[in-house]
Enzyme design. Structure first.
Site, PDB file in Angstrom:
ATOM      1  N   TRP A 133       0.848  -1.176   0.000  1.00 56.18           N
ATOM      2  CA  TRP A 133       0.000   0.000   0.000  1.00 56.18           C
ATOM      3  C   TRP A 133       0.891   1.236   0.000  1.00 56.18           C
ATOM      4  O   TRP A 133       1.853   1.322   0.772  1.00 56.18           O
ATOM      5  CB  TRP A 133      -0.874  -0.027   1.259  1.00 56.18           C
ATOM      6  N   ASP A 214      -0.885  -6.183   8.871  1.00 55.57           N
ATOM      7  CA  ASP A 214      -1.866  -5.152   8.551  1.00 55.57           C
ATOM      8  C   ASP A 214      -3.111  -5.891   8.072  1.00 55.57           C
ATOM      9  O   ASP A 214      -3.075  -6.533   7.016  1.00 55.57           O
ATOM     10  CB  ASP A 214      -1.329  -4.212   7.457  1.00 55.57           C
ATOM     11  N   LYS A 250     -13.577  -0.855   5.595  1.00 57.83           N
ATOM     12  CA  LYS A 250     -14.194  -1.609   4.502  1.00 57.83           C
ATOM     13  C   LYS A 250     -15.182  -2.645   5.003  1.00 57.83           C
ATOM     14  O   LYS A 250     -16.286  -2.762   4.480  1.00 57.83           O
ATOM     15  CB  LYS A 250     -13.129  -2.316   3.657  1.00 57.83           C
TER      16      LYS A 250
END
Lengths: 401, 412
Positions: A133, A214, A250
């Site tokens: 990311w 993560d 999300k």
């Protein structure tokens, strides 16, 4: 003259730039595949029913707005730890962990990064998968850490470069920090299989590396919260005391409410208390204490059996829609007559897909078809609907045939 | 089991003000009073969700067009513009000349931190961690941590509180500014100084501004109590606006925790005033980078409440009314406490109780007297002698006044 005459203009955010350009486009067929937020089959943002219900429950309680503790809402942090670790986890049951509320995934990562900078004396290096990311690098850098990488994505096959990863990881100096994406790797969508995770765990353990997971997509990747947390739980079971960042942006659609958590698995409960005390010292000069709204919604959902059941159904619904769009994209590409192997589109998992498209092809998609994505060929499958998947397949075929 | 990398992590001391509240909670004495943490309380000793906030929350809940999507990195545009307008004034020349910027932040603390991180990177050269940062003696204890964690290496204090005369040490303050290296950063409390409740008068602010201008010192205002201090938004923003009118470039960290009672929603705003649009744009672009690695984008709920309220003339009027209610109750408690102490003949002078402003009062009680108050009388206040006026109610005024009297007469 100004104090700021010498301040340079910061470079524009590449992903935001995509959305800006998309907004300006007047083509009615335009598609925004840059957005990292879920969309329903009408291309609209989706507020989960369980979220609406939780909000109503909360509103009816007429609670005050007093400051949360520095470490956040206890009902939320406890439920977050249980969600990630599993209710039968020895680490969870023994209390040898600390979980603090963080500002969604970013804030949680940053707390961890700051904690490492202050207390991890063995070194400054954090190893990220290549690619990772985009925000991982500046987060760790701003926290004062140094970035290294290990091979991860194989552009030739659009899948995991497992031998490359294992080779690189086996060479990482002991007591370095390695960051792993728990599931739904961002940006590639490429996740290790369980047997591969087992080998990674063994290597990481042998190299005595500090593991930082993560996990931004638990439940959102496969539709199954336990399956998506499998790697995290396996590592802990193997005696690897991990750091973990969670996001509810999300999987609960709580994006702007900034609900997240940072966890440290410790040797014992006493150590966890010491670590917690230091995390608070880090958090206080950042923003004092975290925002309540999102955490309260998440806690209400996780801790109310009916709402939790409903959430599991809804998060599976989101995951299933994504998976079905992947399948439809591949079948539509075949229908278009594409001779390329598009299997990676269905092999990959989560919100994002590394299509394998080259920058020139991405450019053409944008200019000729008003389809917007990042230059690396990453698409957000969430932006695909049954209404536009045919158009997308057609466009991709045109630029790749 | 292998030794842990965290074996050597020491246990950090708890943050004092929260430990105080924790101790208060555990205290079983029915007379107990919490004069510690800085949050408003009604005369029943309860937290108060402002009526206008309840109304707006209902509006938001009923608005099905709203969702939970990400805000932009710098925050909700309507919030940012309105928040800065509140601080600078509707007719601010800086706003008219389009040379202001705003960063929605996680409370006042978050705004301070973003400003501090920016200054460390871009002020007085690049990454000049040696730039001195001056914080008032005393100040909110978190100011120091914010600037230390932002990377500044030279944090100093400037004279502020004169314990002997229980007022502002203006001469000491001005001297410190004269001696400060050019380009030093000064953290100024816009109003209702925490913890002393002692603010410079407009004339004194003018003197401060003159020295700062001459010595090229950077003003970083902390405005956590606008409206809450005097009951008037404009009056409480006078100092910030004066500096703007004097042509300063400055930062102002705003908190809406107290004046909106939105403590746990973390609503704050960093207002940037620059020489021109171009400078401000570049500053914001860099602040955006800092925000992105700290929290990516800010929480939406609190900002929506504030933006909706400030943008509507009717709701705005209701809000000002709610704020005045809080400010008036605090003023009443001040005068009631002072009159009781004077009636009791408590040794010392007590006019500072009504001359000080805002939520807090520096009573002048010393640590031993504070300990007596806590242990013997179950009245919780900070070791500095700071009390939160909001913790006083018509029911406990007598008890608190008598207890202070005892502490002062029994303990030296």
């Amino acid at each position: 003259s100004s104090w700021w005459s010498h301040v340079e203009m910061g470079p524009p955010d590449p992903i935001l730039g995509v959305t800006e350009a998309f907004k300006r486009d007047t083509n009615s067929k335009k598609m925004n595949l840059g957005v990292g937020a879920y969309r329903d089959d009408n291309g609209k943002p989706y507020v989960l029913n369980c979220v609406r219900k939780a909000e109503a429950v909360i509103a009816s309680k007429k609670m005050d707005k007093e400051y949360l503790p520095i470490g956040g809402l206890a009902d939320f942090t406890r439920a977050s730890a249980e969600l990630a670790l599993g209710e039968n986890s020895e680490a969870f049951k023994s209390g040898r962990y600390v979980t603090v509320q963080g500002i969604s995934g970013t804030g949680s990562l940053r707390i961890g990064a700051n904690f490492l900078q202050r207390f991890f004396k063995a070194g400054r290096d954090v190893y990220l998968p290549k690619p990772s990311w985009g925000n991982h690098t500046p987060i760790f850098r701003d926290a004062g850490m140094q970035l290294q990488s290990y091979r991860y994505y194989d552009p030739r096959t659009c899948s995991l470069d497992f031998s490359g990863a294992m080779d690189d990881i086996a060479r990482i100096p002991e007591k370095s920090i390695i960051l792993l994406h728990a599931c739904a790797h961002n940006p590639t969508g490429v996740d290790p299989r369980q047997e591969q995770w087992k080998e990674l765990a063994a290597t990481v353990k042998k190299r005595n590396l500090l593991v930082y997971f993560d996990m931004a997509y638990q439940g959102f990747a496969s539709g199954d919260i336990n399956r998506d947390a499998w790697a995290v739980r396996y590592f802990i079971e193997q005696g690897i005391n991990v750091l973990l960042s969670q996001s509810y942006a999300k999987n609960m659609g709580l994006y702007g409410e900034r609900a997240g958590a940072f966890t440290v698995i410790c040797s014992d409960a006493e150590e966890a208390k010491r670590v917690e005390s230091q995390l608070k010292i880090l958090i206080r000069p950042m923003y004092s204490n975290p925002p309540l709204n999102g955490a309260r919604i998440a806690a209400t959902i996780l801790n109310t059996p009916d709402l939790r059941k409903e959430w599991l159904v809804e998060v599976k619904g989101m995951a299933d829609r994504i998976i079905s769009m992947r399948t439809q994209l591949v079948s539509n590409l075949k229908k278009e007559g594409s001779s390329h192997n598009w299997q990676h589109i269905t092999d990959q998992i989560g919100m994002f897909c590394f299509t394998g498209l080259k920058p020139e092809q991405v450019d053409r998609l944008t200019k000729e078809f008003s389809i917007y994505m990042t230059k690396d060929g990453r698409i957000s499958v969430a932006g695909v609907t049954s209404g536009n998947v045919g158009y997308l397949a057609h466009a991709i075929h045109q630029v790749t045939k | 089991m292998a030794a842990s990398i965290f074996t050597a992590v020491p246990r950090a001391p708890p943050v004092a003000v929260f430990k105080l509240t924790a101790d208060f909670r555990e205290d079983g004495d029915s007379r107990k009073v919490n004069l510690g943490v800085g949050a408003y309380r009604t005369d029943e000793g309860k937290p108060w969700v402002l009526p206008v906030v309840k109304k707006v929350e209902q509006m938001i809940a009923n608005d099905n067009s709203l969702n939970h999507e990400y805000l932009p990195i710098l925050g909700l545009p309507e919030f940012r513009a309105n928040a800065s307008r509140i601080a600078l004034g509707d007719d601010s020349p800086a706003i008219k000349e389009n040379r202001i910027g705003s960063v929605q932040s996680l409370g006042g603390t978050g705004a301070l931190r973003i400003g501090a991180e920016f200054l460390r990177r871009w002020y007085n050269g690049n990454n000049n961690t040696a730039t001195p940062v001056y914080i008032s003696a005393p100040s909110w204890e978190n100011h120091n941590s914010v600037f230390v964690d932002a990377g500044f290496k030279d944090i100093r204090t400037y004279h502020y509180w004169d314990a002997a005369k229980r007022g502002l040490d203006l001469q000491g303050l001005l001297n410190d500014m004269e001696q400060a290296p050019e380009f030093s950063i000064f953290i100024l409390h816009a109003c209702a100084h925490n913890p002393t409740g002692t603010d410079p008068t407009p004339d004194q602010w003018k003197q401060i501004a003159a020295v700062m201008k001459r010595r090229f010192l950077f003003p970083f205002f902390d405005s956590a109590y606008q409206g809450f201090a005097s009951g008037s938004l404009d009056k409480d923003a006078w100092a910030v606006r004066y500096f703007v009118s004097e042509g300063f470039e400055l930062f102002c960290a705003q908190s809406f925790s107290k004046n909106f009672g939105l403590y746990n929603e973390r609503v704050g705003n960093l207002t940037v005033v620059g020489k021109d649009t171009d400078n401000v744009q570049r500053v914001l672009s860099q602040m955006e980078k800092i925000v992105r690695t700290t929290w990516s984008n800010p929480p939406s709920q609190g900002a929506r409440i504030v933006a909706t309220t400030l943008a509507s003339p009717q709701l705005f009027a209701e809000w000002k009314d709610n704020v005045k209610t809080m400010a008036d109750r605090v003023l009443l408690m001040r005068s009631e406490l002072r009159s009781r102490l004077e009636s009791l003949g408590t040794p010392g002078t007590w006019n500072h109780i009504t001359e000080q402003i805002g939520m807090f009062s520096f009573t002048g009680l010393n640590p031993k007297q504070v300990e007596y108050m806590i242990k013997e009388k179950h009245i919780y206040l900070m070791a500095s002698g700071r009390i939160n006026m909001c913790g006083l109610t018509t029911k406990n005024l007598d008890y608190v006044a008598k207890s202070i009297h005892e502490a002062v007469t029994k303990i030296q």
